[in-house]
Design an enzyme around this catalytic site. Sequence first.
Site, PDB file in Angstrom:
ATOM      1  N   THR A   1      -0.462   4.627   1.512  1.00 35.31           N
ATOM      2  CA  THR A   1      -0.745   5.441   2.693  1.00 35.31           C
ATOM      3  C   THR A   1      -0.428   4.694   3.983  1.00 35.31           C
ATOM      4  O   THR A   1      -0.915   3.600   4.220  1.00 35.31           O
ATOM      5  CB  THR A   1      -2.227   5.856   2.704  1.00 35.31           C
ATOM      6  OG1 THR A   1      -2.515   6.521   1.473  1.00 35.31           O
ATOM      7  CG2 THR A   1      -2.522   6.769   3.874  1.00 35.31           C
TER       8      THR A   1
ATOM      9  N   ASP B   1       0.850  -1.191   0.000  1.00 37.22           N
ATOM     10  CA  ASP B   1       0.000   0.000   0.000  1.00 37.22           C
ATOM     11  C   ASP B   1       0.884   1.239   0.000  1.00 37.22           C
ATOM     12  O   ASP B   1       2.098   1.156   0.230  1.00 37.22           O
ATOM     13  CB  ASP B   1      -0.864   0.039   1.265  1.00 37.22           C
ATOM     14  CG  ASP B   1      -2.040  -0.925   1.170  1.00 37.22           C
ATOM     15  OD1 ASP B   1      -2.345  -1.346   0.055  1.00 37.22           O
ATOM     16  OD2 ASP B   1      -2.600  -1.251   2.216  1.00 37.22           O
TER      17      ASP B   1
ATOM     18  N   ASP C   1      -4.480  -2.639   5.151  1.00 39.44           N
ATOM     19  CA  ASP C   1      -4.973  -2.065   6.402  1.00 39.44           C
ATOM     20  C   ASP C   1      -6.488  -2.123   6.528  1.00 39.44           C
ATOM     21  O   ASP C   1      -7.027  -2.053   7.621  1.00 39.44           O
ATOM     22  CB  ASP C   1      -4.510  -0.609   6.556  1.00 39.44           C
ATOM     23  CG  ASP C   1      -4.967   0.276   5.408  1.00 39.44           C
ATOM     24  OD1 ASP C   1      -5.651  -0.231   4.497  1.00 39.44           O
ATOM     25  OD2 ASP C   1      -4.644   1.479   5.412  1.00 39.44           O
TER      26      ASP C   1
END
Length: 1051
Positions: free
Chosen positions: A388, A386, A718
């Site tokens: 972020t 990912d 996440d």
Amino acid sequence: MASQLDENLLVGSTLSDFGMTAKELSNLFISESVRDGSSLVQLGRHGKIDGLMKKLRTDPKKGLDSSNINDMELRVKNFGDNKPEIKEPKALLEYILENFEDPMLRILCLAAAVNLIIGVWTEGWKEGWMDGMAIFIAVIIIVSVTAGNNYVKDQQFRKLNAIAENRNVNVKRGGKIVSTNIYELVVGDIMIVDTGEKLPVDGVVIESSDLTADESSITGETNPIKKNVPANPFLISGSSIIEGTGEILILAVGENSQWGISKKLMTQQAKDDKTPLQEKLGILADQIGEYGLKAAVITFIAMTLHLLYDAVFNEYPLFSAHAIKEILNFFIVSVTIIVVAVPEGLPLAVTIALAYSVGKMKDEKNLVRFLSACETMGGANNICSDKTGTLTENKMTVTNLYVEDTDFSKLDPKAIKNSTLELLCEGICLNSMAHPQIDESGKFEHIGNKTECALLEMCYKFGYDFRQIRQNMGEKIKKKFPFSSEKKKMTIILDPKGDRTQFKIYTKGAPDMLLDKCSHYINAEGRAVVITNDYKQKINSIIKNYASQSLRSILLLYRETMIQGRPSKPEEFNNVEDLIDKSYTIIGVTGLQDPLKEGIVKAVQQCKEAGVTVRMVTGDNFDTAVAISKKAGILPPNYEHHDDSLAVMEGKTFRQMVEGLGYEKDEKGNEIPKVKNLQNFTTIAQELRVLARSSPEDKFLLVTGLKQLENVVAVTGDGTNDAPALKKADVGFAMGIQGTEVAKEAAGIILLDDNFASIVTAMKWGRNIFDCIRKFLVFQVTVNVVAVTMAFLGGVFLKESPLTSIQMLWVNLIMDTLASLALATEPPTDELLTRKPYGRKEHMITPGMWRSIICQAAFQLFVLLIILFSGDSIFGIESSRGHRLDEEYNPVYQEHYTIFFHIFVFLQVFNEINARKLKKTELNVFDGFFNNYLFIGVIVGTIVVQILIVQFGGKAIKVTPLDFGHHVACIIIGMCSLGVGYCIKQIPDQYFQSIELFKEQVAPEADPDTIQGKIKRPSTFLRKKRAIENKQPRKGSQEIEMKAGNSGFKQ
């Protein structure tokens, strides 16, 4: 409707300080009662939710008062606490007894007992007890040391599991939203739940917005269940929130919650799951043990035939106590050969290496949930990350604001019309699920989504306090549509006047998902005017400019409209979202900065040097994704995109090119997902480094394809929707700070600092585990070969083994338990990250390892045979051969075999140092020697104990004391292993390529270079790609056409 068993499990059933018992509240959440409506009836008897809150003395606005200690203690007294019941750890004695379950050790103990009886019978108590008792003591020492290792390992894993289960949730306490440890939750608390939350308690919903729960792990119900008031407000502990947000009143905690009851009913015997490496080495150990068993049988037969020969031709009394004891000694030696030959230390070494590595990885911000994930990272050659919070800091700050047709790089509220500012800040403050904390100095602590917190902080600086706005207008909110990864937006509906005549709608989200739904914008005069072509071009240019600066763009919209039917209840708004999703007025666009984390560029470079491909999978638009990946080093700094390039793709193009997923059934009838067009996928995978505008489904598709090509894939995630990809990957990394509980449940490793650099750490430790096991394997197989061969040759040619059973048990302790401690705890070096990863089906024993084993074993056998047959003349001592020293101990004749035993042990000790460095280029075996104090302790301890055994072991060990010169000579001969090890590394590996004594079914490794050589991109492929991209122009790099894609709002 609780069963008698449930009733016995409930506590506090007679306490009624709150007018109801823990049992009554717990019964509300029994799945059968929830399904048949009994729970709703019982809830009604308590006065529904309002009645419960009154009885529990809970303020719906402020929650509980945590400063009222007496009240909190009273709740614990009546309803229990939420602390887990910890299973009592096994005592050290239990581990010792478990180790005695080894059948070979039992046989050895039985034989030792018979030996003890016969010894006492023939020689009396004074001398006869020594042989049998010595074996007993040796076995007890071996078992105790092994049990001690297991005991320490269990203690380490207990600590790590406690950390993994421990977490915080948001609750209302004293009128504030505070982060509280789950173990501190009490009945009467109001808990804030959000998408991805795994419920640690039972509770009823008091406020919700599209709240949907997955209760499959608790009730077996596979379909998601909507939770709302009053139809179905019951949220059961252990279930997961897969959509929406809400507030719940906690009614059952700890052993009174359904999850607590289930855990108590679970079997107390933990499942002993073996890792793939443990299973592989277990099979290898069995194969090695088979060779040992054959050698033991032949040795026993050979020694027995010698005895029969003496009985026939030398008038040896065959039917006497001495003969029985002789045969028993043969049996003991044979069993001992099996004990020595079976390398039970191999699985033990994996366990020790894993226990050691897991503890160290935790210190370096990697919390390992599954041991197999730890070792698998050694072979990872693809990382799908990912952006972020993993590559970036996830510390959002609004740096740019485009509002009233003006782009502000410095935020100045005075330059914005009051009416526009009010619209902007009211929409942001109300259309948000974040609850940041603000201290007295005005400093923000971001709690919740970081993007939302940054927007709220901007409003606070503009003079708009979200807490006050929510307090004043919160009741006017009629419906919330939480953020959706599919729609990439978040919406609320307000009834400002309270008469349901005119509703106000606030929406925020990804520009490329929302711009085509807009009809007006607020101009420089603060008035809403119709969008023109010039404005379209300008706002597209602004968004593209933000993306080139690696800024995340969030579009802020509003609309005032009537809604047909004039709905009033939240559920009446469920079907209006698509109807109102049009004709918006643009308030503005924010540009949020999220800088790269420190060390990311170095970490990505380390991955490249380690032969690992890093791919960024993000929801950001094309230009933002390219800008960030350039900064991170995933793409070259001079990268320029062109139509034929596959290095950067958008999710939709990627899906269409590989044609999505198909399903095939395996042998058991399970459906296995497969990429439909693997040829196209293979071509794409060679170049693809950035997947922009991607969804969780795209990530799953990418992982599936990479695994089809025999890659070992690590994935970060996440969100709740990342769970399938995290499970599908060989190793899933969940974010410890921003990750949802659902994502953490699916992952094998949790990154406690949400940092990509920690993945590199995991990779280093994973490779180190594999290296440590190989080092131990080389050492142990070498000792096995030498020990078993010498015992076998001695039995066949000398009628006795030059190594007695007690001596071989000491050797077994050295090579199994002590060596596994020493070699399995070697710390990793940075050199591990300069080589390619291990293949998925790579041989455990490589040609270079065979070179070390065969050459070192040949050298040791050569030395030991010389000592065995000529050692007496070399050292000027009496020969031990032919004196039946196993029958009658004689210090004079024992000296020869004592020197043999001494040299044998020192050859192994110094070869253990050789085993630290296996590569041909690692000529200095002492490099980093003093970094592992445990290794030094084992080596020094072994030498000291060996000398003490020789000096004081006497008849029990079948040794005699040596003088200083003999000790020095034995040590020097043993040290020759080091010089021979150096010379062995000069021999080319090619001479050992064809050796494969043990069966390892290895399929050819998928070689990317071979694929690259075989597959050529046909022109039709590029034409197809261009055709797809022409149909859906790339957002951000060209003019945004306001069509579908994925957002930069939340990844």
